[in-house]
Design a protein around this motif. Structure first.
Motif, mmCIF file in Angstrom:
data_model
loop_
_atom_site.group_PDB
_atom_site.id
_atom_site.type_symbol
_atom_site.label_atom_id
_atom_site.label_comp_id
_atom_site.label_asym_id
_atom_site.label_seq_id
_atom_site.Cartn_x
_atom_site.Cartn_y
_atom_site.Cartn_z
ATOM 1 N N ASN A 152 0.832 -1.208 0.000
ATOM 2 C CA ASN A 152 0.000 0.000 0.000
ATOM 3 C C ASN A 152 0.867 1.258 0.000
ATOM 4 O O ASN A 152 0.532 2.256 -0.656
ATOM 5 C CB ASN A 152 -0.921 0.005 1.218
ATOM 6 C CG ASN A 152 -2.038 -1.021 1.105
ATOM 7 O OD1 ASN A 152 -2.394 -1.431 -0.001
ATOM 8 N ND2 ASN A 152 -2.591 -1.424 2.229
ATOM 9 N N LYS A 153 1.969 1.217 0.739
ATOM 10 C CA LYS A 153 2.880 2.366 0.782
ATOM 11 C C LYS A 153 3.495 2.600 -0.595
ATOM 12 O O LYS A 153 3.599 3.752 -1.049
ATOM 13 C CB LYS A 153 3.964 2.135 1.825
ATOM 14 C CG LYS A 153 4.904 3.319 1.995
ATOM 15 C CD LYS A 153 5.912 3.061 3.102
ATOM 16 C CE LYS A 153 6.847 4.256 3.277
ATOM 17 N NZ LYS A 153 7.833 4.015 4.369
ATOM 18 N N LYS A 154 3.884 1.522 -1.288
ATOM 19 C CA LYS A 154 4.444 1.660 -2.636
ATOM 20 C C LYS A 154 3.391 2.215 -3.601
ATOM 21 O O LYS A 154 3.701 3.064 -4.444
ATOM 22 C CB LYS A 154 4.954 0.311 -3.132
ATOM 23 C CG LYS A 154 6.232 -0.164 -2.449
ATOM 24 C CD LYS A 154 6.698 -1.486 -3.049
ATOM 25 C CE LYS A 154 7.990 -1.963 -2.420
ATOM 26 N NZ LYS A 154 8.430 -3.248 -2.997
ATOM 27 N N ASN A 155 2.156 1.726 -3.486
ATOM 28 C CA ASN A 155 1.084 2.237 -4.345
ATOM 29 C C ASN A 155 0.904 3.737 -4.152
ATOM 30 O O ASN A 155 0.740 4.492 -5.112
ATOM 31 C CB ASN A 155 -0.230 1.506 -4.044
ATOM 32 C CG ASN A 155 -0.230 0.066 -4.541
ATOM 33 O OD1 ASN A 155 0.517 -0.282 -5.456
ATOM 34 N ND2 ASN A 155 -1.061 -0.770 -3.939
ATOM 35 N N GLN A 156 0.923 4.164 -2.875
ATOM 36 C CA GLN A 156 0.763 5.580 -2.576
ATOM 37 C C GLN A 156 1.935 6.381 -3.130
ATOM 38 O O GLN A 156 1.751 7.475 -3.705
ATOM 39 C CB GLN A 156 0.642 5.788 -1.069
ATOM 40 C CG GLN A 156 0.394 7.235 -0.653
ATOM 41 C CD GLN A 156 -0.950 7.740 -1.134
ATOM 42 O OE1 GLN A 156 -1.969 7.123 -0.890
ATOM 43 N NE2 GLN A 156 -0.970 8.865 -1.842
ATOM 44 N N GLN A 157 3.138 5.882 -2.983
ATOM 45 C CA GLN A 157 4.320 6.583 -3.492
ATOM 46 C C GLN A 157 4.259 6.703 -5.013
ATOM 47 O O GLN A 157 4.621 7.754 -5.577
ATOM 48 C CB GLN A 157 5.584 5.842 -3.066
ATOM 49 C CG GLN A 157 5.886 5.940 -1.575
ATOM 50 C CD GLN A 157 7.055 5.070 -1.156
ATOM 51 O OE1 GLN A 157 7.415 4.117 -1.856
ATOM 52 N NE2 GLN A 157 7.649 5.374 -0.011
ATOM 53 N N PRO A 193 2.767 -4.472 -11.509
ATOM 54 C CA PRO A 193 1.441 -4.371 -10.881
ATOM 55 C C PRO A 193 1.281 -3.116 -10.016
ATOM 56 O O PRO A 193 0.203 -2.512 -9.987
ATOM 57 C CB PRO A 193 1.354 -5.652 -10.032
ATOM 58 C CG PRO A 193 2.221 -6.625 -10.747
ATOM 59 C CD PRO A 193 3.375 -5.808 -11.259
ATOM 60 N N THR A 194 2.336 -2.717 -9.314
ATOM 61 C CA THR A 194 2.262 -1.502 -8.491
ATOM 62 C C THR A 194 2.046 -0.277 -9.371
ATOM 63 O O THR A 194 1.197 0.582 -9.069
ATOM 64 C CB THR A 194 3.549 -1.332 -7.661
ATOM 65 O OG1 THR A 194 3.665 -2.423 -6.750
ATOM 66 C CG2 THR A 194 3.516 -0.027 -6.870
#
Length: 239
Positions: free
Chosen positions: A7-12, A45-46
């Motif tokens: 989730n943190k990577k998606n947000q970044q 995917p991210t």
């Protein structure tokens, strides 16, 4: 832990792409998925998840076999009308949601009684609500509502639209609002709730709302992330 890290990577990834969007004109082609993967060192995917979220929110659009492009998002929230966050999001064509961070009933202290034009000790329904476009926080509301306007309100009603609850369930007519706007920097708690840097500028809005019969039913302080919010109003010169 894996879900939290992902989730943190998606947000970044979303934040990085949003920085490109905000610094480029509509119609600009975004870097390819491969370029974004190489630059951020994230998986495909991210990157695809981040792009899909921003497509859903209306910030970008895809052209088959050509890539992703920046959409024209020069839509503004119209301050000449009283609209709920849900109604405004629908008008702007963005996918929005509300999280209830806190919901409680408190007695009005001297300060709130003055703002709400009521007696000290009057029951107030206090809400802290985080507003999101897809999964990105864009606004934080600290609100006091008079008991006569929202008594018996449920969490799901507050998540959907408190204004609609007042009009459709309580059968009250909303009349007018006064809004004061200024720039500010966030307190650490606010920055953390909005998931932004502690030095990122915010738009602070103080709103007083009244029913058609003149009773004040709401006092709200909103902190809007400036890069995700635009506001417009119409001014008329007195003759």
């Amino acid at each position: 832990m894996a879900n939290g890290a992902e989730n943190k990577k998606n947000q970044q990834a979303r934040d990085y792409i949003m920085d490109i969007i905000l610094s480029s004109p509509p119609g600009t082609k975004l870097p390819s998925e491969r370029e974004l993967m190489d630059h951020l060192n994230f998986s495909r995917p991210t990157i695809q998840h981040a792009i899909d979220d921003l497509v859903l929110a209306g910030y970008i659009y895809k052209v088959q076999r050509q890539g992703a492009f920046i959409a024209n998002t020069n839509h503004c929230t119209n301050l000449n009308r009283i609209s709920s966050f849900t109604e405004t999001a629908q008008e702007l064509g963005v996918v929005a949601s509300t999280e209830i961070i806190e919901q409680t009933t408190v007695p009005a202290n001297d300060y709130i009684a003055l703002k709400m034009q009521c007696a000290v000790g009057s029951p107030m329904h206090f809400f802290v609500r985080r507003r999101n476009h897809v999964d990105t926080p864009v606004m934080l509301d600290y609100s006091y509502f008079a008991d006569f306007a929202v008594s018996n309100i449920r969490k799901r009603d507050a998540q959907h639209s408190i204004y609609q609850y007042i009009e459709q369930v309580k059968r009250l007519t909303i009349g007018s609002s006064d809004v004061k706007i200024e720039a500010t920097l966030p307190e650490p708690e606010i920055a953390d709730l909005l998931k932004i840097a502690h030095d990122e500028p915010l738009i602070l809005m103080e709103r007083f709302s009244r029913l058609a019969d003149g009773r004040t039913f709401e006092y709200t302080i909103s902190y809007a992330v400036s890069k995700y919010n635009k506001f417009a109003l119409t001014s008329v010169r007195r003759g």
